[in-house]
Design a protein around this motif. Sequence first.
Motif, PDB file in Angstrom:
ATOM      1  N   THR A 160      10.687  36.791 -25.615  1.00 34.67           N
ATOM      2  CA  THR A 160      11.073  36.388 -26.763  1.00 34.67           C
ATOM      3  C   THR A 160      10.974  37.851 -27.562  1.00 34.67           C
ATOM      4  O   THR A 160      10.462  38.820 -27.326  1.00 34.67           O
ATOM      5  CB  THR A 160       9.645  35.739 -27.562  1.00 34.67           C
ATOM      6  OG1 THR A 160       8.643  36.200 -27.263  1.00 34.67           O
ATOM      7  CG2 THR A 160       9.616  34.395 -26.604  1.00 34.67           C
ATOM      8  N   ARG A 163      14.300  36.598 -33.784  1.00 36.17           N
ATOM      9  CA  ARG A 163      15.530  35.862 -33.625  1.00 36.17           C
ATOM     10  C   ARG A 163      16.682  36.777 -34.108  1.00 36.17           C
ATOM     11  O   ARG A 163      17.813  36.788 -33.682  1.00 36.17           O
ATOM     12  CB  ARG A 163      15.314  34.631 -34.387  1.00 36.17           C
ATOM     13  CG  ARG A 163      16.827  33.899 -33.833  1.00 36.17           C
ATOM     14  CD  ARG A 163      16.645  32.446 -33.922  1.00 36.17           C
ATOM     15  NE  ARG A 163      16.476  32.250 -35.370  1.00 36.17           N
ATOM     16  CZ  ARG A 163      15.209  31.436 -35.800  1.00 36.17           C
ATOM     17  NH1 ARG A 163      14.184  31.298 -35.128  1.00 36.17           N
ATOM     18  NH2 ARG A 163      15.112  31.206 -37.245  1.00 36.17           N
ATOM     19  N   ASP A 190      16.110  28.705 -29.589  1.00 35.27           N
ATOM     20  CA  ASP A 190      14.687  29.347 -29.994  1.00 35.27           C
ATOM     21  C   ASP A 190      13.326  28.367 -29.943  1.00 35.27           C
ATOM     22  O   ASP A 190      12.420  28.570 -29.356  1.00 35.27           O
ATOM     23  CB  ASP A 190      14.708  30.546 -31.155  1.00 35.27           C
ATOM     24  CG  ASP A 190      13.615  31.351 -31.213  1.00 35.27           C
ATOM     25  OD1 ASP A 190      12.881  31.624 -30.262  1.00 35.27           O
ATOM     26  OD2 ASP A 190      13.569  32.034 -32.078  1.00 35.27           O
ATOM     27  N   ILE A 191      13.709  27.513 -30.881  1.00 39.23           N
ATOM     28  CA  ILE A 191      12.667  26.559 -31.079  1.00 39.23           C
ATOM     29  C   ILE A 191      12.143  25.466 -29.829  1.00 39.23           C
ATOM     30  O   ILE A 191      11.145  25.272 -29.494  1.00 39.23           O
ATOM     31  CB  ILE A 191      13.170  25.226 -32.239  1.00 39.23           C
ATOM     32  CG1 ILE A 191      13.149  26.219 -33.735  1.00 39.23           C
ATOM     33  CG2 ILE A 191      12.052  24.375 -32.453  1.00 39.23           C
ATOM     34  CD1 ILE A 191      13.802  25.281 -34.801  1.00 39.23           C
ATOM     35  N   TYR A 193      12.907  26.530 -26.730  1.00 38.77           N
ATOM     36  CA  TYR A 193      12.354  27.339 -25.705  1.00 38.77           C
ATOM     37  C   TYR A 193      10.788  27.391 -25.915  1.00 38.77           C
ATOM     38  O   TYR A 193      10.115  27.183 -25.260  1.00 38.77           O
ATOM     39  CB  TYR A 193      12.828  28.614 -25.544  1.00 38.77           C
ATOM     40  CG  TYR A 193      13.880  29.007 -24.729  1.00 38.77           C
ATOM     41  CD1 TYR A 193      14.000  28.462 -23.330  1.00 38.77           C
ATOM     42  CD2 TYR A 193      15.034  29.528 -25.103  1.00 38.77           C
ATOM     43  CE1 TYR A 193      15.163  28.693 -22.688  1.00 38.77           C
ATOM     44  CE2 TYR A 193      16.344  29.937 -24.660  1.00 38.77           C
ATOM     45  CZ  TYR A 193      16.156  29.548 -23.159  1.00 38.77           C
ATOM     46  OH  TYR A 193      17.219  29.705 -22.417  1.00 38.77           O
ATOM     47  N   THR A 194      10.341  27.672 -26.998  1.00 43.29           N
ATOM     48  CA  THR A 194       9.142  27.533 -27.519  1.00 43.29           C
ATOM     49  C   THR A 194       8.444  26.239 -26.984  1.00 43.29           C
ATOM     50  O   THR A 194       7.118  26.242 -26.557  1.00 43.29           O
ATOM     51  CB  THR A 194       8.920  27.905 -28.921  1.00 43.29           C
ATOM     52  OG1 THR A 194       9.593  29.014 -29.462  1.00 43.29           O
ATOM     53  CG2 THR A 194       7.431  27.787 -29.369  1.00 43.29           C
ATOM     54  N   ALA A 198       5.321  25.628 -24.201  1.00 47.18           N
ATOM     55  CA  ALA A 198       4.105  24.998 -24.649  1.00 47.18           C
ATOM     56  C   ALA A 198       4.077  23.856 -23.909  1.00 47.18           C
ATOM     57  O   ALA A 198       2.534  23.361 -23.338  1.00 47.18           O
ATOM     58  CB  ALA A 198       3.990  24.700 -26.179  1.00 47.18           C
ATOM     59  N   TYR A 204       6.092  28.002 -17.275  1.00 46.21           N
ATOM     60  CA  TYR A 204       6.528  29.106 -18.128  1.00 46.21           C
ATOM     61  C   TYR A 204       5.424  30.265 -18.475  1.00 46.21           C
ATOM     62  O   TYR A 204       4.327  29.827 -18.414  1.00 46.21           O
ATOM     63  CB  TYR A 204       6.721  28.294 -19.542  1.00 46.21           C
ATOM     64  CG  TYR A 204       8.040  28.075 -19.728  1.00 46.21           C
ATOM     65  CD1 TYR A 204       9.096  28.807 -20.567  1.00 46.21           C
ATOM     66  CD2 TYR A 204       8.774  26.853 -19.348  1.00 46.21           C
ATOM     67  CE1 TYR A 204      10.206  28.425 -20.682  1.00 46.21           C
ATOM     68  CE2 TYR A 204       9.744  26.268 -19.441  1.00 46.21           C
ATOM     69  CZ  TYR A 204      10.758  27.073 -20.193  1.00 46.21           C
ATOM     70  OH  TYR A 204      12.113  26.628 -20.579  1.00 46.21           O
ATOM     71  N   VAL A 206       5.469  33.511 -21.126  1.00 41.54           N
ATOM     72  CA  VAL A 206       6.035  34.076 -22.337  1.00 41.54           C
ATOM     73  C   VAL A 206       5.559  35.519 -22.234  1.00 41.54           C
ATOM     74  O   VAL A 206       4.514  35.750 -22.227  1.00 41.54           O
ATOM     75  CB  VAL A 206       5.566  33.022 -23.575  1.00 41.54           C
ATOM     76  CG1 VAL A 206       6.314  33.877 -24.652  1.00 41.54           C
ATOM     77  CG2 VAL A 206       5.996  31.549 -23.523  1.00 41.54           C
ATOM     78  N   ASP A 208       6.244  38.756 -24.838  1.00 42.16           N
ATOM     79  CA  ASP A 208       6.971  39.228 -26.000  1.00 42.16           C
ATOM     80  C   ASP A 208       7.428  40.494 -25.904  1.00 42.16           C
ATOM     81  O   ASP A 208       6.830  41.442 -25.512  1.00 42.16           O
ATOM     82  CB  ASP A 208       5.652  39.107 -27.071  1.00 42.16           C
ATOM     83  CG  ASP A 208       6.420  39.497 -28.620  1.00 42.16           C
ATOM     84  OD1 ASP A 208       7.605  39.648 -28.652  1.00 42.16           O
ATOM     85  OD2 ASP A 208       5.488  39.620 -29.457  1.00 42.16           O
TER      86      ASP A 208
END
Length: 238
Positions: A160, A163, A190-191, A193-194, A198, A204, A206, A208
């Motif tokens: 991530t 964006r 993007d939304i 994937y998040t 979760a 997954y 994540v 950053d």
Amino acid sequence: MSAAAVPAPRREPAPARPLWVSVEGINGVGKTTAARALAACLGERCLLLDELTDRGGDTLPGRVISALAAEDDVFLRTGYPVVETLALLALKVREVERLAVLPTAPEVVIEDRGVDSVAVYQAAILSAQVPGADPADVARHVLSTVSRWRLLPDATVLLTDNREVCTRRFADRIGRTLALRDLRVIEQADILYTGLAAAEPDRYTVIDTTGRPAEAVADEVGALVQDLVKQREADHAA
């Protein structure tokens, strides 16, 4: 000879399935750099599957992608999003089928964009054409559909970053200005994937990448995969 005396057929142990790791993220986040660096680090024990859109030449994936790209659309939109989705999923199923016929199976498969990418981006495209459609429901439906034909990745690494920064990198790389509808696809991806990350924390991870050099990101992804390999080896030895 009685039936009880007939020896049971000998069963060979099934070959170990490779650890399958998909590297995901929106356009411009640096996933291809991380995937290639990781594959180089793992060496011969690893098979790298390049992103479908990077496969050219006179191959089946290359021909399919060329057909989808005929309209010169950034996200392979031809006006038939269901057909596009099924074609991309078929190529992803084919990757697993071809792996089964390799003379020597790799220990690790690193996939630069996997079925999650197909689910996320095609959900963004499909839902934009169907009023009232929930993109998250569409993405889950795509993943559920493909899971009938191939397993989902053992681990999915989601990179991530900001964006807008990613979008600028992507636009610079392809040398074109992104249209508003392209930006909306990236925003929705993007939304989604998040949301997937979760909902599936066991699959997954994540990472950053904001403000970090590509080498540091690749090292973190590499450490994660090495840990997964060690855990897998310990599980097999137990």
